[in-house]
Motif scaffolding. Structure first.
Motif, PDB file in Angstrom:
ATOM      1  N   VAL A   1       0.903  -1.448   0.048  1.00  0.00           N
ATOM      2  CA  VAL A   1       0.113   0.049  -0.144  1.00  0.00           C
ATOM      3  C   VAL A   1       0.929   1.242   0.208  1.00  0.00           C
ATOM      4  CG1 VAL A   1      -1.751   1.231   1.241  1.00  0.00           C
ATOM      5  CG2 VAL A   1      -1.722  -1.327   1.158  1.00  0.00           C
ATOM      6  N   LEU A   2       1.053   2.080  -1.251  1.00  0.00           N
ATOM      7  CA  LEU A   2       1.836   3.230  -1.172  1.00  0.00           C
ATOM      8  C   LEU A   2       0.841   4.511  -1.267  1.00  0.00           C
ATOM      9  CD1 LEU A   2       1.730   4.651  -4.285  1.00  0.00           C
ATOM     10  CD2 LEU A   2       2.502   2.469  -4.737  1.00  0.00           C
ATOM     11  N   LYS A   3       1.584   5.451  -0.698  1.00  0.00           N
ATOM     12  CA  LYS A   3       0.986   7.000  -0.931  1.00  0.00           C
ATOM     13  C   LYS A   3       1.590   7.828  -1.733  1.00  0.00           C
ATOM     14  CE  LYS A   3       0.881  10.394   2.399  1.00  0.00           C
ATOM     15  NZ  LYS A   3       1.285  10.826   4.143  1.00  0.00           N
ATOM     16  N   THR A   4       0.788   8.450  -2.589  1.00  0.00           N
ATOM     17  CA  THR A   4       1.285   9.430  -3.558  1.00  0.00           C
ATOM     18  C   THR A   4       0.232  10.405  -3.840  1.00  0.00           C
ATOM     19  OG1 THR A   4       2.338  10.020  -5.484  1.00  0.00           O
ATOM     20  CG2 THR A   4       0.975   7.956  -5.567  1.00  0.00           C
ATOM     21  N   GLY A   5       0.658  11.504  -4.148  1.00  0.00           N
ATOM     22  CA  GLY A   5      -0.657  12.565  -4.426  1.00  0.00           C
ATOM     23  C   GLY A   5      -1.845  12.734  -3.567  1.00  0.00           C
ATOM     24  N   GLY A   6      -1.700  12.320  -2.450  1.00  0.00           N
ATOM     25  CA  GLY A   6      -2.707  12.541  -1.144  1.00  0.00           C
ATOM     26  C   GLY A   6      -3.596  11.372  -1.181  1.00  0.00           C
ATOM     27  N   LYS A   7      -3.146  10.298  -2.153  1.00  0.00           N
ATOM     28  CA  LYS A   7      -4.106   9.148  -2.176  1.00  0.00           C
ATOM     29  C   LYS A   7      -3.116   7.785  -1.836  1.00  0.00           C
ATOM     30  CE  LYS A   7      -6.800  11.418  -5.753  1.00  0.00           C
ATOM     31  NZ  LYS A   7      -5.742  12.486  -5.840  1.00  0.00           N
ATOM     32  N   GLN A   8      -4.209   6.560  -1.377  1.00  0.00           N
ATOM     33  CA  GLN A   8      -3.523   5.748  -1.242  1.00  0.00           C
ATOM     34  C   GLN A   8      -3.668   4.438  -2.249  1.00  0.00           C
ATOM     35  OE1 GLN A   8      -4.233   4.467   3.002  1.00  0.00           O
ATOM     36  NE2 GLN A   8      -3.596   6.334   3.951  1.00  0.00           N
ATOM     37  N   TYR A   9      -2.871   3.809  -2.622  1.00  0.00           N
ATOM     38  CA  TYR A   9      -3.028   2.801  -3.622  1.00  0.00           C
ATOM     39  C   TYR A   9      -2.587   1.335  -2.990  1.00  0.00           C
ATOM     40  CZ  TYR A   9      -3.622   6.704  -6.608  1.00  0.00           C
ATOM     41  OH  TYR A   9      -3.949   7.850  -7.054  1.00  0.00           O
ATOM     42  N   LYS A  10      -3.445   0.369  -3.444  1.00  0.00           N
ATOM     43  CA  LYS A  10      -2.800  -1.083  -2.989  1.00  0.00           C
ATOM     44  C   LYS A  10      -2.426  -1.825  -4.233  1.00  0.00           C
ATOM     45  CE  LYS A  10      -4.319  -5.744  -1.543  1.00  0.00           C
ATOM     46  NZ  LYS A  10      -5.303  -6.594  -1.409  1.00  0.00           N
ATOM     47  N   VAL A  11      -1.121  -2.072  -4.198  1.00  0.00           N
ATOM     48  CA  VAL A  11      -0.558  -2.457  -5.544  1.00  0.00           C
ATOM     49  C   VAL A  11       0.123  -3.694  -5.422  1.00  0.00           C
ATOM     50  CG1 VAL A  11      -0.216  -0.160  -6.555  1.00  0.00           C
ATOM     51  CG2 VAL A  11       1.597  -1.140  -5.422  1.00  0.00           C
ATOM     52  N   GLN A  12       0.312  -4.534  -6.649  1.00  0.00           N
ATOM     53  CA  GLN A  12       1.242  -5.603  -6.808  1.00  0.00           C
ATOM     54  C   GLN A  12       1.786  -5.227  -8.303  1.00  0.00           C
ATOM     55  OE1 GLN A  12      -1.247  -8.891  -5.972  1.00  0.00           O
ATOM     56  NE2 GLN A  12      -2.335  -8.540  -7.926  1.00  0.00           N
ATOM     57  N   ALA A  13       2.943  -6.398  -8.237  1.00  0.00           N
ATOM     58  CA  ALA A  13       3.778  -6.361  -9.559  1.00  0.00           C
ATOM     59  C   ALA A  13       2.626  -6.485 -10.885  1.00  0.00           C
ATOM     60  CB  ALA A  13       4.628  -7.509  -9.491  1.00  0.00           C
ATOM     61  N   GLY A  14       2.847  -5.719 -11.811  1.00  0.00           N
ATOM     62  CA  GLY A  14       1.976  -6.034 -13.137  1.00  0.00           C
ATOM     63  C   GLY A  14       1.032  -5.006 -12.890  1.00  0.00           C
ATOM     64  N   ASP A  15       0.590  -4.379 -11.949  1.00  0.00           N
ATOM     65  CA  ASP A  15      -0.734  -3.482 -12.021  1.00  0.00           C
ATOM     66  C   ASP A  15      -0.466  -2.368 -12.852  1.00  0.00           C
ATOM     67  OD1 ASP A  15      -2.034  -5.158 -10.343  1.00  0.00           O
ATOM     68  OD2 ASP A  15      -1.832  -3.986  -8.454  1.00  0.00           O
TER      69      ASP A  15
END
Length: 151
Positions: free
Chosen positions: A4-18
């Motif tokens: 779960v990363l944070k950028t631009g004031g938002k949070q994203y759940k990511v994995q390889a290939g997304d």
């Protein structure tokens, strides 16, 4: 493995290939960027940061800088003096493909950090203002008097 990363004031759940659409970053198509603000890393073992996970990162390839769909706002005021106003806005975004999630060793990856354009502008502005602040400016009147005294 996910993060779960944070950028631009938002949070994203990511994995390889997304593939992600995030707020505009200071990067061009084809660049590799690294996100260091990781809130949680999961997989075999779940690691939750307090507030960030030390040494974790997400590496992504920049596909393109795009614009989002147009958002139209319409204001209509009734009663006396009727007026209408239509405004449009297209948010600038960066399209990314996540290549890998690093649970540790982010400082040794050698990939530049992903920074937003607002942060990049602020850093550039402060760097340009620093040399100008070091050189004291002579007041115009003092320079004029010095020139008259030499004559």
């Amino acid at each position: 493995m996910f993060a779960v990363l944070k950028t631009g004031g938002k949070q994203y759940k990511v994995q390889a290939g997304d593939v992600l659409r995030v707020e505009l970053l200071n990067a061009n198509a084809g660049d590799k960027v690294q996100f260091n603000e990781i809130l949680m890393v999961g997989g075999d073992k779940l690691t939750v940061g307090a507030p960030l996970v030390a040494g974790a990162a997400v590496v992504a390839d920049v596909i393109d800088n795009i614009k989002a769909d147009k958002v139209i706002t319409f204001h209509k005021r009734r009663r006396k003096h009727s007026s209408q106003r239509t405004r449009g806005h297209r948010q600038k975004l960066t399209l990314l493909r996540v290549s890998e999630v690093l649970a540790s060793g982010a400082d040794k990856s050698g990939v530049k950090e992903a920074v937003g354009t607002a942060v990049a502008r602020r850093v550039a502005h402060n760097a340009a203002a620093a040399p100008a602040a070091e050189a004291p400016a002579k007041p115009k009147r003092a320079a004029k008097k010095a020139a008259e005294a030499q004559e």
